[in-house]
Scaffold this motif. Sequence first.
Motif, PDB file in Angstrom:
ATOM      1  N   ASP A 137       0.929  -1.093   0.014  1.00  0.00           N
ATOM      2  CA  ASP A 137       0.131  -0.158   0.021  1.00  0.00           C
ATOM      3  C   ASP A 137       0.691   1.256   0.073  1.00  0.00           C
ATOM      4  OD1 ASP A 137       1.000   0.024   2.552  1.00  0.00           O
ATOM      5  OD2 ASP A 137      -0.919  -0.106   3.296  1.00  0.00           O
ATOM      6  N   MET A 138       2.303   1.142  -0.101  1.00  0.00           N
ATOM      7  CA  MET A 138       3.152   2.175  -0.381  1.00  0.00           C
ATOM      8  C   MET A 138       3.094   2.578  -1.792  1.00  0.00           C
ATOM      9  SD  MET A 138       7.271   2.495   0.467  1.00  0.00           S
ATOM     10  CE  MET A 138       6.840   2.656   2.561  1.00  0.00           C
ATOM     11  N   LEU A 139       2.954   3.963  -1.721  1.00  0.00           N
ATOM     12  CA  LEU A 139       2.971   4.540  -3.229  1.00  0.00           C
ATOM     13  C   LEU A 139       4.269   4.721  -3.649  1.00  0.00           C
ATOM     14  CD1 LEU A 139       1.367   5.723  -5.735  1.00  0.00           C
ATOM     15  CD2 LEU A 139       1.487   7.884  -4.595  1.00  0.00           C
ATOM     16  N   LEU A 140       5.014   3.809  -4.729  1.00  0.00           N
ATOM     17  CA  LEU A 140       6.135   3.833  -5.345  1.00  0.00           C
ATOM     18  C   LEU A 140       6.304   4.367  -6.717  1.00  0.00           C
ATOM     19  CD1 LEU A 140       7.209   0.498  -3.894  1.00  0.00           C
ATOM     20  CD2 LEU A 140       7.830   2.446  -2.726  1.00  0.00           C
ATOM     21  N   ASN A 141       7.536   5.034  -7.158  1.00  0.00           N
ATOM     22  CA  ASN A 141       7.378   5.607  -8.302  1.00  0.00           C
ATOM     23  C   ASN A 141       7.481   4.323  -9.266  1.00  0.00           C
ATOM     24  OD1 ASN A 141       7.874   8.261  -7.537  1.00  0.00           O
ATOM     25  ND2 ASN A 141       9.904   7.978  -7.161  1.00  0.00           N
ATOM     26  N   ALA A 142       6.586   4.496 -10.496  1.00  0.00           N
ATOM     27  CA  ALA A 142       6.556   3.393 -11.025  1.00  0.00           C
ATOM     28  C   ALA A 142       7.521   3.608 -12.204  1.00  0.00           C
ATOM     29  CB  ALA A 142       4.956   3.282 -11.847  1.00  0.00           C
ATOM     30  N   ASP A 143       7.725   2.173 -13.040  1.00  0.00           N
ATOM     31  CA  ASP A 143       8.630   2.246 -13.877  1.00  0.00           C
ATOM     32  C   ASP A 143       7.675   2.074 -15.391  1.00  0.00           C
ATOM     33  OD1 ASP A 143      11.353   1.951 -12.935  1.00  0.00           O
ATOM     34  OD2 ASP A 143      10.481   0.320 -12.088  1.00  0.00           O
ATOM     35  N   ASP A 144       8.516   2.450 -16.441  1.00  0.00           N
ATOM     36  CA  ASP A 144       7.671   2.293 -17.847  1.00  0.00           C
ATOM     37  C   ASP A 144       7.659   0.980 -18.327  1.00  0.00           C
ATOM     38  OD1 ASP A 144       6.825   5.049 -17.738  1.00  0.00           O
ATOM     39  OD2 ASP A 144       8.548   5.887 -18.529  1.00  0.00           O
ATOM     40  N   PRO A 145       6.845   0.610 -19.020  1.00  0.00           N
ATOM     41  CA  PRO A 145       7.038  -0.603 -19.636  1.00  0.00           C
ATOM     42  C   PRO A 145       7.976  -0.384 -20.874  1.00  0.00           C
ATOM     43  CG  PRO A 145       4.512  -0.217 -19.729  1.00  0.00           C
ATOM     44  CD  PRO A 145       5.281   1.170 -19.031  1.00  0.00           C
ATOM     45  N   LEU A 146       8.704  -1.474 -21.398  1.00  0.00           N
ATOM     46  CA  LEU A 146       9.507  -1.415 -22.576  1.00  0.00           C
ATOM     47  C   LEU A 146       8.981  -1.024 -23.772  1.00  0.00           C
ATOM     48  CD1 LEU A 146      11.480  -4.637 -22.242  1.00  0.00           C
ATOM     49  CD2 LEU A 146      12.165  -2.558 -21.276  1.00  0.00           C
ATOM     50  N   GLU A 147       9.587  -0.041 -24.479  1.00  0.00           N
ATOM     51  CA  GLU A 147       8.968   0.443 -25.672  1.00  0.00           C
ATOM     52  C   GLU A 147       9.086  -0.673 -26.886  1.00  0.00           C
ATOM     53  OE1 GLU A 147      10.809   3.971 -26.688  1.00  0.00           O
ATOM     54  OE2 GLU A 147      10.021   5.102 -25.088  1.00  0.00           O
ATOM     55  N   LYS A 148       9.985  -1.416 -26.767  1.00  0.00           N
ATOM     56  CA  LYS A 148      10.257  -2.489 -27.809  1.00  0.00           C
ATOM     57  C   LYS A 148      10.412  -3.693 -27.361  1.00  0.00           C
ATOM     58  CE  LYS A 148      13.495  -3.799 -31.633  1.00  0.00           C
ATOM     59  NZ  LYS A 148      14.925  -3.559 -32.189  1.00  0.00           N
ATOM     60  N   ASN A 149       9.738  -4.677 -27.748  1.00  0.00           N
ATOM     61  CA  ASN A 149       9.694  -6.111 -27.421  1.00  0.00           C
ATOM     62  C   ASN A 149      10.885  -6.912 -27.965  1.00  0.00           C
ATOM     63  OD1 ASN A 149       9.116  -8.794 -26.867  1.00  0.00           O
ATOM     64  ND2 ASN A 149       6.882  -8.675 -27.342  1.00  0.00           N
TER      65      ASN A 149
END
Length: 240
Positions: A137-149
């Motif tokens: 329940d801690m709000l953490l800075n999210a990472d972005d999904p990869l742009e290229k598979n």
Amino acid sequence: MVGIVSTESTILKEHGESPEILLSGAKSLISIGVSLNRTAVCSGNLTLNRYDTMCVYERLNHISLDIVRLLSQQGARAISVPPYLPVDMGVETKGMKGEINHKTAGAAAGLGSIGLNRLLITPQFGPFIRLGTIITDMLLNADDPLEKNPCDQCGLCAEACPAKAIQEDGTLDYGACVLHVLQGGLPGIIGVASQFIGADEEKIKSTIYDTNFWDIWQSTVSGIFYNCSECIAACPVGAD
């Protein structure tokens, strides 16, 4: 490998993941990946392959426990979703779906993308990885999904699959995959148990002393019953 994804992630919602059911007020998911030993997986030796997998899952368990304790010390609530066992064996899932799809969480957290073999393909290790997920329940800075598979659809995994479960259109025949991969798991146990029905004493003895039955016992005790890793071993991603 570690990645963070918000519970509001579009990818999670599109795949029907509901971490809030497991932890009320959940805000973040932590996706953890531990790499397999490519040499062991590609050795052709099932014993070495299974042992490496067992060690990696144990590593995941310890990492997850440490992170949950650290979050708790910071005043947050957190739970670790089992990376392999136990799983719900109810009628709806029959042990084939965990509380959270670790591959989906890993893709949403930017660790990799889903490949032709329906596994998470990471740039660094390809599919040679096992995954775990922590919900907090801690709000953490999210990472972005990869742009290229990282998966370029080369088809080597499909060619290597002994069950012919990987289809050219990107779908997977899960039934064919499960029956082959889990010969040492529940399908194997059911197969052996069915041989006892109406069997005479001689048949029962021959079944009990068959090495296949012993392998199932060993797999059950260790909790590592994967019988095949060909689609992983064939993948060239991360080999450089």
